[in-house]
Design a protein around this motif. Structure first.
Motif, PDB file in Angstrom:
ATOM      1  N   PHE A 136       5.707   8.164  -0.614  1.00 29.15           N
ATOM      2  CA  PHE A 136       6.575   9.013  -1.436  1.00 29.15           C
ATOM      3  C   PHE A 136       6.002  10.430  -1.372  1.00 29.15           C
ATOM      4  CE2 PHE A 136       7.202   4.825  -3.241  1.00 29.15           C
ATOM      5  CZ  PHE A 136       8.553   4.793  -3.578  1.00 29.15           C
ATOM      6  N   LYS A 137       6.720  11.324  -0.728  1.00 34.60           N
ATOM      7  CA  LYS A 137       6.232  12.695  -0.640  1.00 34.60           C
ATOM      8  C   LYS A 137       6.951  13.545  -1.689  1.00 34.60           C
ATOM      9  CE  LYS A 137       5.677  16.740   2.137  1.00 34.60           C
ATOM     10  NZ  LYS A 137       6.318  17.479   1.033  1.00 34.60           N
ATOM     11  N   THR A 138       6.374  13.558  -2.897  1.00 25.15           N
ATOM     12  CA  THR A 138       6.975  14.331  -3.993  1.00 25.15           C
ATOM     13  C   THR A 138       6.356  15.720  -4.126  1.00 25.15           C
ATOM     14  OG1 THR A 138       5.480  13.704  -5.791  1.00 25.15           O
ATOM     15  CG2 THR A 138       7.224  12.144  -5.229  1.00 25.15           C
ATOM     16  N   ALA A 139       5.234  15.952  -3.481  1.00 24.76           N
ATOM     17  CA  ALA A 139       4.544  17.232  -3.639  1.00 24.76           C
ATOM     18  C   ALA A 139       5.391  18.410  -3.158  1.00 24.76           C
ATOM     19  CB  ALA A 139       3.220  17.215  -2.872  1.00 24.76           C
ATOM     20  N   ALA A 140       5.260  19.523  -3.854  1.00 26.40           N
ATOM     21  CA  ALA A 140       5.906  20.770  -3.431  1.00 26.40           C
ATOM     22  C   ALA A 140       4.868  21.586  -2.664  1.00 26.40           C
ATOM     23  CB  ALA A 140       6.420  21.543  -4.643  1.00 26.40           C
ATOM     24  N   LEU A 158      -2.877   8.295  -4.732  1.00 19.76           N
ATOM     25  CA  LEU A 158      -2.193   9.499  -5.196  1.00 19.76           C
ATOM     26  C   LEU A 158      -2.969  10.722  -4.728  1.00 19.76           C
ATOM     27  CD1 LEU A 158      -0.054  10.981  -6.937  1.00 19.76           C
ATOM     28  CD2 LEU A 158      -1.552  10.605  -8.914  1.00 19.76           C
ATOM     29  N   ILE A 159      -2.357  11.498  -3.832  1.00 19.33           N
ATOM     30  CA  ILE A 159      -2.952  12.750  -3.363  1.00 19.33           C
ATOM     31  C   ILE A 159      -2.256  13.874  -4.111  1.00 19.33           C
ATOM     32  CG2 ILE A 159      -3.327  14.265  -1.389  1.00 19.33           C
ATOM     33  CD1 ILE A 159      -3.201  11.789   0.403  1.00 19.33           C
ATOM     34  N   SER A 160      -3.009  14.604  -4.916  1.00 23.04           N
ATOM     35  CA  SER A 160      -2.393  15.572  -5.822  1.00 23.04           C
ATOM     36  C   SER A 160      -2.990  16.958  -5.697  1.00 23.04           C
ATOM     37  CB  SER A 160      -2.559  15.093  -7.272  1.00 23.04           C
ATOM     38  OG  SER A 160      -2.039  16.049  -8.179  1.00 23.04           O
ATOM     39  N   GLY A 161      -2.107  17.942  -5.714  1.00 23.25           N
ATOM     40  CA  GLY A 161      -2.533  19.321  -5.882  1.00 23.25           C
ATOM     41  C   GLY A 161      -2.899  19.566  -7.334  1.00 23.25           C
ATOM     42  N   PRO A 162      -3.269  20.800  -7.694  1.00 18.69           N
ATOM     43  CA  PRO A 162      -3.738  21.093  -9.053  1.00 18.69           C
ATOM     44  C   PRO A 162      -2.635  20.886 -10.099  1.00 18.69           C
ATOM     45  CG  PRO A 162      -4.280  22.874  -7.528  1.00 18.69           C
ATOM     46  CD  PRO A 162      -3.321  21.980  -6.812  1.00 18.69           C
ATOM     47  N   THR A 163      -2.890  20.057 -11.099  1.00 22.44           N
ATOM     48  CA  THR A 163      -1.960  19.852 -12.213  1.00 22.44           C
ATOM     49  C   THR A 163      -2.766  19.743 -13.499  1.00 22.44           C
ATOM     50  OG1 THR A 163      -1.933  17.436 -12.365  1.00 22.44           O
ATOM     51  CG2 THR A 163      -0.545  18.429 -10.656  1.00 22.44           C
ATOM     52  N   SER A 164      -2.060  19.703 -14.616  1.00 18.12           N
ATOM     53  CA  SER A 164      -2.713  19.507 -15.914  1.00 18.12           C
ATOM     54  C   SER A 164      -2.660  18.047 -16.341  1.00 18.12           C
ATOM     55  CB  SER A 164      -2.025  20.372 -16.979  1.00 18.12           C
ATOM     56  OG  SER A 164      -0.661  19.997 -17.109  1.00 18.12           O
ATOM     57  N   LEU A 165      -2.227  17.163 -15.439  1.00 18.13           N
ATOM     58  CA  LEU A 165      -2.013  15.756 -15.774  1.00 18.13           C
ATOM     59  C   LEU A 165      -3.257  14.916 -15.521  1.00 18.13           C
ATOM     60  CD1 LEU A 165       1.470  15.367 -14.047  1.00 18.13           C
ATOM     61  CD2 LEU A 165       1.022  15.903 -16.451  1.00 18.13           C
ATOM     62  N   ARG A 214       0.865  -1.188   0.000  1.00 14.35           N
ATOM     63  CA  ARG A 214       0.000   0.000   0.000  1.00 14.35           C
ATOM     64  C   ARG A 214       0.900   1.235   0.000  1.00 14.35           C
ATOM     65  NH1 ARG A 214      -2.913  -2.015   5.304  1.00 14.35           N
ATOM     66  NH2 ARG A 214      -0.688  -2.396   5.628  1.00 14.35           N
ATOM     67  N   VAL A 215       0.816   1.993  -1.090  1.00 10.20           N
ATOM     68  CA  VAL A 215       1.740   3.104  -1.305  1.00 10.20           C
ATOM     69  C   VAL A 215       0.965   4.416  -1.422  1.00 10.20           C
ATOM     70  CG1 VAL A 215       3.570   4.039  -2.766  1.00 10.20           C
ATOM     71  CG2 VAL A 215       3.333   1.559  -2.505  1.00 10.20           C
ATOM     72  N   LEU A 216       1.397   5.394  -0.655  1.00 12.99           N
ATOM     73  CA  LEU A 216       0.822   6.736  -0.713  1.00 12.99           C
ATOM     74  C   LEU A 216       1.806   7.665  -1.405  1.00 12.99           C
ATOM     75  CD1 LEU A 216      -1.359   8.813   0.190  1.00 12.99           C
ATOM     76  CD2 LEU A 216      -0.038   9.105   2.296  1.00 12.99           C
ATOM     77  N   ILE A 217       1.339   8.422  -2.398  1.00  8.06           N
ATOM     78  CA  ILE A 217       2.179   9.386  -3.108  1.00  8.06           C
ATOM     79  C   ILE A 217       1.504  10.745  -3.058  1.00  8.06           C
ATOM     80  CG2 ILE A 217       3.215  10.022  -5.329  1.00  8.06           C
ATOM     81  CD1 ILE A 217       3.129   7.066  -6.096  1.00  8.06           C
ATOM     82  N   THR A 218       2.253  11.770  -2.680  1.00  7.14           N
ATOM     83  CA  THR A 218       1.762  13.143  -2.824  1.00  7.14           C
ATOM     84  C   THR A 218       2.469  13.768  -4.007  1.00  7.14           C
ATOM     85  OG1 THR A 218       3.424  14.205  -1.403  1.00  7.14           O
ATOM     86  CG2 THR A 218       1.461  13.297  -0.325  1.00  7.14           C
ATOM     87  N   ALA A 219       1.759  14.589  -4.771  1.00  8.16           N
ATOM     88  CA  ALA A 219       2.332  15.144  -5.998  1.00  8.16           C
ATOM     89  C   ALA A 219       1.774  16.526  -6.286  1.00  8.16           C
ATOM     90  CB  ALA A 219       2.050  14.216  -7.173  1.00  8.16           C
ATOM     91  N   GLY A 220       2.516  17.257  -7.122  1.00  3.89           N
ATOM     92  CA  GLY A 220       2.055  18.561  -7.588  1.00  3.89           C
ATOM     93  C   GLY A 220       2.293  19.680  -6.596  1.00  3.89           C
ATOM     94  N   PRO A 221       1.778  20.858  -6.902  1.00  6.85           N
ATOM     95  CA  PRO A 221       1.891  22.007  -6.002  1.00  6.85           C
ATOM     96  C   PRO A 221       0.676  22.100  -5.087  1.00  6.85           C
ATOM     97  CG  PRO A 221       0.919  22.737  -8.046  1.00  6.85           C
ATOM     98  CD  PRO A 221       1.109  21.227  -8.166  1.00  6.85           C
ATOM     99  N   THR A 222       0.691  23.044  -4.175  1.00  4.65           N
ATOM    100  CA  THR A 222      -0.535  23.437  -3.478  1.00  4.65           C
ATOM    101  C   THR A 222      -0.818  24.895  -3.812  1.00  4.65           C
ATOM    102  OG1 THR A 222       0.629  24.105  -1.459  1.00  4.65           O
ATOM    103  CG2 THR A 222      -0.142  21.822  -1.592  1.00  4.65           C
TER     104      THR A 222
END
Length: 403
Positions: free
Chosen positions: A277-281, A238-245, A195-203
């Motif tokens: 994986f905390k990749t979000a900015a 995948l928990i993501s901030g606003p992106t165009s993806l 079970r993998v959690l990833i944060t991505a994108g900006p806030t």
């Protein structure tokens, strides 16, 4: 895309290495070339530079980048190394551990797959000493691409011609694809069902209904990790901030806007996760009092007061029990120092750092180049590649350390 390092040694077949460089490039490989002094008696470095569009490496003691040792960095950069043509002299030096030029030093220092395409007179090829040297290298893991039979430069019609460039490309591709499948199976056995959690994108931090504060993060690296993990059987949130993806297929997607929303979402999922994986900015600051209506233009300056947002990575490090925690550090200077400091302060298991000051690997680019810093002090560099390929190499490196 794979990185191929081509070593050209001093035989008449060196001219065929120019065609080999072209065919590798056309096949989609990034190719860099290094040459022995004797190879330069047959062909010039400029010929390879024009085709590969990279500098040609000829001298161990010419260091173009003072931040790295060239023959070490090249060996790390390559996914595979091809020696073509490989003379009896070079084969002998490699078999006995000599490192007296750029080619032999790089090969001795590299752990990547190595391919040898011999080219020499038939009697030299069949000489018991040459055969013994080749057996030594085979035992060390070198892959030999058999020479062909035909007219040799010495006048003989016999075995000793370097394999044709396209045959070399096919032999290397077959081996790389086999290795990739083995690596995928290896990684899949580790990550499958995790079970993998990833944060991505900006806030986005709202100032008023029209204005906000954010950053340049595109989310591409986080989304690439999500895609790579789904491909090998992980259960990805995948928990993501606003992106165009577009959300990768197979993930549980959670959309957020602000740093506070991201923090609350991460908290709600964290305890049930195995890896994060905390990749979000995430924005470090947010306005204290967002306005309900648009701020009107007025004379003079305006001041917006900000407060500190929650440090999500630090919180996760303090609260972790069984989870593996991977953080990211996007820096513009002193990258290694800041990443290693972050690793300790945030109680992470790994920090993956990149230099976003380099626009070719910055936030919106299609490629990335990172260094992974582990708690045991180990550092693993992943050379510039498409972000999906970097994601796969990150997973491979993690399996190598965690399994």
């Amino acid at each position: 895309m794979k990185n191929i390092l081509l070593a050209v040694t001093g035989g008449i077949a060196a001219y065929k290495a120019i065609d080999l460089t072209s065919k590798l490039t056309q096949a989609g490989y990034q190719v860099r070339v290094m040459m022995t002094k004797h190879a330069q008696q047959f062909v010039t470095p400029l010929s390879f530079q024009a085709i590969s569009r990279h500098p040609v490496y000829t001298d161990t003691f010419v260091e173009e980048n003072p931040a790295e040792i060239q023959h070490i960095a090249l060996g790390d950069w390559a996914d595979a190394i091809i020696v073509a043509p490989a003379t009896a002299n070079t084969i002998s030096k490699l078999a006995h551990g000599f490192a007296d030029d750029m080619v032999t030093s790089t090969l001795l220092a590299s752990t990547k797959p190595k391919f040898i395409a011999p080219a020499m007179n038939v009697h030299m090829y069949e000489n018991p000493r040459t055969q013994q040297n080749m057996r030594i290298l085979e035992e060390d893991g070198y892959h030999f691409i058999e020479p062909g039979e035909g007219f040799l430069a010495c006048g003989y019609v016999a075995k000793g011609r370097m394999a044709e460039p396209m045959d070399i490309v096919l032999a290397v591709e077959q081996r790389i694809q086999t290795n990739d499948k083995q690596n995928v199976r290896h990684e899949s056995s580790y990550f499958k069902g995790q079970r993998v959690l990833i944060t991505a994108g900006p806030t986005v931090e709202v100032i008023d209904p029209v204005r906000y504060v954010s950053n340049r993060a595109s989310g591409k690296m986080g989304y690439a990790l999500a895609e790579a993990l789904v491909d090998i059987g992980a259960e990805v949130t995948l928990i993501s901030g606003p992106t165009s993806l577009a959300s990768p297929e197979g993930v549980h997607f959670v959309s957020v806007q602000s740093a506070e929303e991201m923090f609350e979402a991460v908290k709600s999922y964290y305890q049930n996760m195995d890896i994060v994986f905390k990749t979000a900015a995430v924005s470090d600051y947010t306005p204290i009092s967002p306005l309900a209506h648009k701020m009107k233009k007025q004379d003079g300056n305006v001041t917006v007061e900000f407060k500190r947002t929650v440090d999500i990575l630090k919180y996760l490090g303090e609260q972790k029990t069984h989870q593996k925690l991977v953080g990211f550090a996007a820096e513009t200077q002193n990258v290694a120092m800041y990443a290693q400091d972050k690793l300790q302060r945030k109680n992470a298991d790994v920090i993956i750092a990149n230099n976003v000051g380099d626009t070719s690997i910055g936030f919106s680019s299609e490629e990335n180049e990172v260094t992974m810093y582990f708690k045991n002090g180990k550092a693993v560099s992943i050379p510039k590649s498409a972000k999906i390929e970097v994601a796969r190499q990150i997973l491979s490196a993690l399996v190598g350390e965690w399994e």
